[in-house]
Motif scaffolding. Structure first.
Motif, PDB file in Angstrom:
ATOM      1  N   UNK A  50       7.237   2.806 -28.604  1.00  0.00           N
ATOM      2  CA  UNK A  50       6.249   3.246 -27.768  1.00  0.00           C
ATOM      3  C   UNK A  50       5.820   2.394 -26.465  1.00  0.00           C
ATOM      4  N   UNK A  51       4.803   2.077 -26.545  1.00  0.00           N
ATOM      5  CA  UNK A  51       4.235   1.612 -24.787  1.00  0.00           C
ATOM      6  C   UNK A  51       4.244  -0.061 -25.156  1.00  0.00           C
ATOM      7  N   UNK A  52       4.787  -1.176 -24.572  1.00  0.00           N
ATOM      8  CA  UNK A  52       4.192  -2.390 -24.424  1.00  0.00           C
ATOM      9  C   UNK A  52       3.581  -2.975 -22.906  1.00  0.00           C
ATOM     10  N   UNK A  53       2.834  -3.365 -23.194  1.00  0.00           N
ATOM     11  CA  UNK A  53       2.209  -4.004 -22.278  1.00  0.00           C
ATOM     12  C   UNK A  53       2.580  -5.072 -21.931  1.00  0.00           C
ATOM     13  N   UNK A  54       3.200  -6.193 -20.799  1.00  0.00           N
ATOM     14  CA  UNK A  54       3.521  -7.134 -20.284  1.00  0.00           C
ATOM     15  C   UNK A  54       2.590  -7.335 -19.016  1.00  0.00           C
ATOM     16  N   UNK A  55       1.820  -8.475 -19.495  1.00  0.00           N
ATOM     17  CA  UNK A  55       0.585  -8.769 -17.695  1.00  0.00           C
ATOM     18  C   UNK A  55       1.407 -10.353 -17.281  1.00  0.00           C
ATOM     19  N   UNK A  56       1.426 -10.011 -16.110  1.00  0.00           N
ATOM     20  CA  UNK A  56       2.147 -11.159 -15.653  1.00  0.00           C
ATOM     21  C   UNK A  56       1.941 -11.807 -14.188  1.00  0.00           C
ATOM     22  N   UNK A  57       1.339 -13.214 -14.164  1.00  0.00           N
ATOM     23  CA  UNK A  57       0.383 -14.019 -13.580  1.00  0.00           C
ATOM     24  C   UNK A  57       0.863 -13.492 -12.075  1.00  0.00           C
ATOM     25  N   UNK A  58       2.479 -13.934 -11.900  1.00  0.00           N
ATOM     26  CA  UNK A  58       2.386 -13.310 -10.335  1.00  0.00           C
ATOM     27  C   UNK A  58       4.085 -13.383 -10.807  1.00  0.00           C
ATOM     28  N   UNK A  59       4.894 -12.649  -9.459  1.00  0.00           N
ATOM     29  CA  UNK A  59       6.387 -11.916  -9.712  1.00  0.00           C
ATOM     30  C   UNK A  59       7.064 -13.554  -9.769  1.00  0.00           C
ATOM     31  N   UNK A  60       8.556 -12.940 -10.462  1.00  0.00           N
ATOM     32  CA  UNK A  60       9.371 -14.027 -10.016  1.00  0.00           C
ATOM     33  C   UNK A  60       9.388 -15.709 -11.337  1.00  0.00           C
ATOM     34  N   UNK A  61       8.626 -14.776 -12.665  1.00  0.00           N
ATOM     35  CA  UNK A  61       8.538 -15.816 -13.717  1.00  0.00           C
ATOM     36  C   UNK A  61       9.403 -15.288 -14.923  1.00  0.00           C
ATOM     37  N   UNK A  62      10.176 -14.323 -14.551  1.00  0.00           N
ATOM     38  CA  UNK A  62      11.231 -14.127 -15.479  1.00  0.00           C
ATOM     39  C   UNK A  62      10.511 -12.680 -16.403  1.00  0.00           C
ATOM     40  N   UNK A  63      10.101 -11.792 -16.059  1.00  0.00           N
ATOM     41  CA  UNK A  63       9.594 -10.290 -16.335  1.00  0.00           C
ATOM     42  C   UNK A  63      11.068  -9.306 -16.130  1.00  0.00           C
ATOM     43  N   UNK A  64      11.454  -9.237 -15.636  1.00  0.00           N
ATOM     44  CA  UNK A  64      12.622  -8.334 -15.650  1.00  0.00           C
ATOM     45  C   UNK A  64      13.478  -8.968 -15.835  1.00  0.00           C
ATOM     46  N   UNK A  65      13.486 -10.457 -16.287  1.00  0.00           N
ATOM     47  CA  UNK A  65      14.993 -10.864 -17.319  1.00  0.00           C
ATOM     48  C   UNK A  65      14.552 -10.494 -18.556  1.00  0.00           C
ATOM     49  N   UNK A  66      13.488 -10.592 -18.556  1.00  0.00           N
ATOM     50  CA  UNK A  66      12.967 -10.035 -20.234  1.00  0.00           C
ATOM     51  C   UNK A  66      13.690  -8.599 -20.861  1.00  0.00           C
ATOM     52  N   UNK A  67      13.667  -8.418 -19.991  1.00  0.00           N
ATOM     53  CA  UNK A  67      14.119  -6.913 -20.691  1.00  0.00           C
ATOM     54  C   UNK A  67      15.528  -6.945 -20.521  1.00  0.00           C
ATOM     55  N   UNK A  68      15.892  -7.576 -19.387  1.00  0.00           N
ATOM     56  CA  UNK A  68      17.726  -7.069 -19.132  1.00  0.00           C
ATOM     57  C   UNK A  68      18.906  -7.907 -20.207  1.00  0.00           C
ATOM     58  N   UNK A  69      18.624  -8.071 -21.200  1.00  0.00           N
ATOM     59  CA  UNK A  69      19.111  -8.367 -22.559  1.00  0.00           C
ATOM     60  C   UNK A  69      19.299  -6.909 -22.726  1.00  0.00           C
ATOM     61  N   UNK A  70      18.495  -6.318 -23.394  1.00  0.00           N
ATOM     62  CA  UNK A  70      18.183  -4.541 -24.322  1.00  0.00           C
ATOM     63  C   UNK A  70      18.591  -3.841 -23.310  1.00  0.00           C
ATOM     64  N   UNK A  71      18.629  -3.987 -21.505  1.00  0.00           N
ATOM     65  CA  UNK A  71      19.390  -2.574 -20.872  1.00  0.00           C
ATOM     66  C   UNK A  71      20.780  -3.052 -21.334  1.00  0.00           C
ATOM     67  N   UNK A  72      21.108  -4.128 -21.253  1.00  0.00           N
ATOM     68  CA  UNK A  72      22.453  -4.747 -21.112  1.00  0.00           C
ATOM     69  C   UNK A  72      23.083  -4.026 -22.432  1.00  0.00           C
ATOM     70  N   UNK A  73      22.139  -4.368 -23.708  1.00  0.00           N
ATOM     71  CA  UNK A  73      23.312  -3.222 -24.885  1.00  0.00           C
ATOM     72  C   UNK A  73      22.610  -1.958 -24.791  1.00  0.00           C
ATOM     73  N   UNK A  74      21.573  -1.380 -24.212  1.00  0.00           N
ATOM     74  CA  UNK A  74      21.677   0.210 -24.002  1.00  0.00           C
ATOM     75  C   UNK A  74      22.565   0.604 -22.877  1.00  0.00           C
ATOM     76  N   UNK A  75      22.972   0.742 -21.602  1.00  0.00           N
ATOM     77  CA  UNK A  75      23.353   1.373 -20.755  1.00  0.00           C
ATOM     78  C   UNK A  75      24.924  -0.549 -20.432  1.00  0.00           C
ATOM     79  N   UNK A  76      25.650  -1.297 -21.300  1.00  0.00           N
ATOM     80  CA  UNK A  76      26.491  -2.107 -20.480  1.00  0.00           C
ATOM     81  C   UNK A  76      27.666  -1.260 -19.947  1.00  0.00           C
ATOM     82  N   UNK A  77      28.264  -2.635 -19.111  1.00  0.00           N
ATOM     83  CA  UNK A  77      29.030  -1.890 -17.737  1.00  0.00           C
ATOM     84  C   UNK A  77      30.188  -1.159 -18.109  1.00  0.00           C
ATOM     85  N   UNK A  78      30.439  -2.009 -19.085  1.00  0.00           N
ATOM     86  CA  UNK A  78      32.065  -1.392 -19.909  1.00  0.00           C
ATOM     87  C   UNK A  78      31.182  -0.646 -20.979  1.00  0.00           C
TER      88      UNK A  78
END
Length: 262
Positions: A50-78
């Motif tokens: 589904x489509x999830x909307x994430x509204x951010x007041x400014x850059x650099x408040x952890x908006x990308x960090x919010x998705x990092x654990x999920x990215x790490x689970x889907x495409x682990x380095x090893x």
């Protein structure tokens, strides 16, 4: 217990009765990597699609960090045996992705697809193609605006390709009502005086405030805070803040601004 109370208790135990303050997810979610966020999302994590909307007041408040654990689970380095195949796509990110930093987070950058588009029309076209293809179970995109019709079309694309799309949007457009399963607003910690910050603890100043504006199956959740900084960066900023507080003690009347000040 009175008869009326007993009857009410039995009624509330029925599985086909919906209570206004209860959360009834349609299916189990994907672990976000943040226990506090999982608890408030109510599904145990992000929706499976589904489509999830994430509204951010400014850059650099952890908006990308919010998705990092999920990215790490889907495409682990090893790569792990039995790990899901596919790509994680980044569409129109505001800055160039930094491979070394992503690799340090345990992410296989060879399975990242970066789509750099110039216009809103190109961004929406690329999003629809990726989402419907089914080869990218997670798509992150950054848009300046999104209409109701466009949101509905992207939601249908997610359902067709069984994909999850985290769509980052500026806070100014969060008042628009869109037919999506999840809407989250992020904002930085507010400026706090040195005295107040001492009472709360420095770590609280490094947190991002989260508002769940809409979630499928339940009412919006109350505001809560998350620490979205990588551990080493958080420690570095904490040391800087302690030094700043010591300096403020020597200069009366000054206000200590947190690292997310705008």
């Amino acid at each position: 217990m009175a008869l009326a109370d007993l009857q009410l208790e039995r009624l509330l135990q029925r599985s086909d009765l919906w209570r206004g303050d209860a959360y009834h997810p349609e299916q189990e979610g994907q672990d976000s990597g943040y226990p506090e966020l999982n608890r408030h999302l109510g599904q145990g994590g992000w929706p499976s699609q589904g489509l999830c909307e994430i509204f951010y007041a400014c850059e650099g408040i952890g908006e990308l960090s919010l998705a990092l654990p999920l990215m790490r689970r889907l495409i682990p380095r090893q790569s792990r045996e039995g790990s899901p195949a596919g790509l994680v796509s980044l569409v129109a990110p505001p800055h160039v992705p930094y491979p070394q930093s992503l690799a340090m987070q345990g992410i296989d950058v060879s399975r990242l697809l970066w789509v750099d588009t110039q216009t809103s029309k190109e961004q929406l076209w690329a999003l629809e193609q990726i989402l419907t293809s089914g080869v990218s179970p997670l798509v992150l995109c950054w848009l300046e605006d999104l209409s109701v019709g466009q949101a509905r079309r992207l939601q249908l694309a997610c359902e067709k390709g069984e994909s999850l799309c985290l769509c980052y949007l500026p806070s100014k457009v969060k008042e628009q009502a869109h037919p999506v399963p999840l809407r989250i607003a992020l904002q930085p910690s507010t400026a706090i005086s040195t005295e107040t910050s001492t009472e709360m603890g420095n770590d609280r100043l490094l947190e991002t405030q989260v508002d769940i504006l809409k979630r499928r199956g339940g009412w919006p959740a109350p505001r809560f805070s998350l620490s979205l900084l990588p551990e080493l960066l958080a420690q570095s900023l904490m040391l800087d803040m302690v030094k700043q507080q010591e300096l403020d003690k020597q200069q009366s009347g000054q206000i200590l601004q947190g690292p997310w000040s705008v």
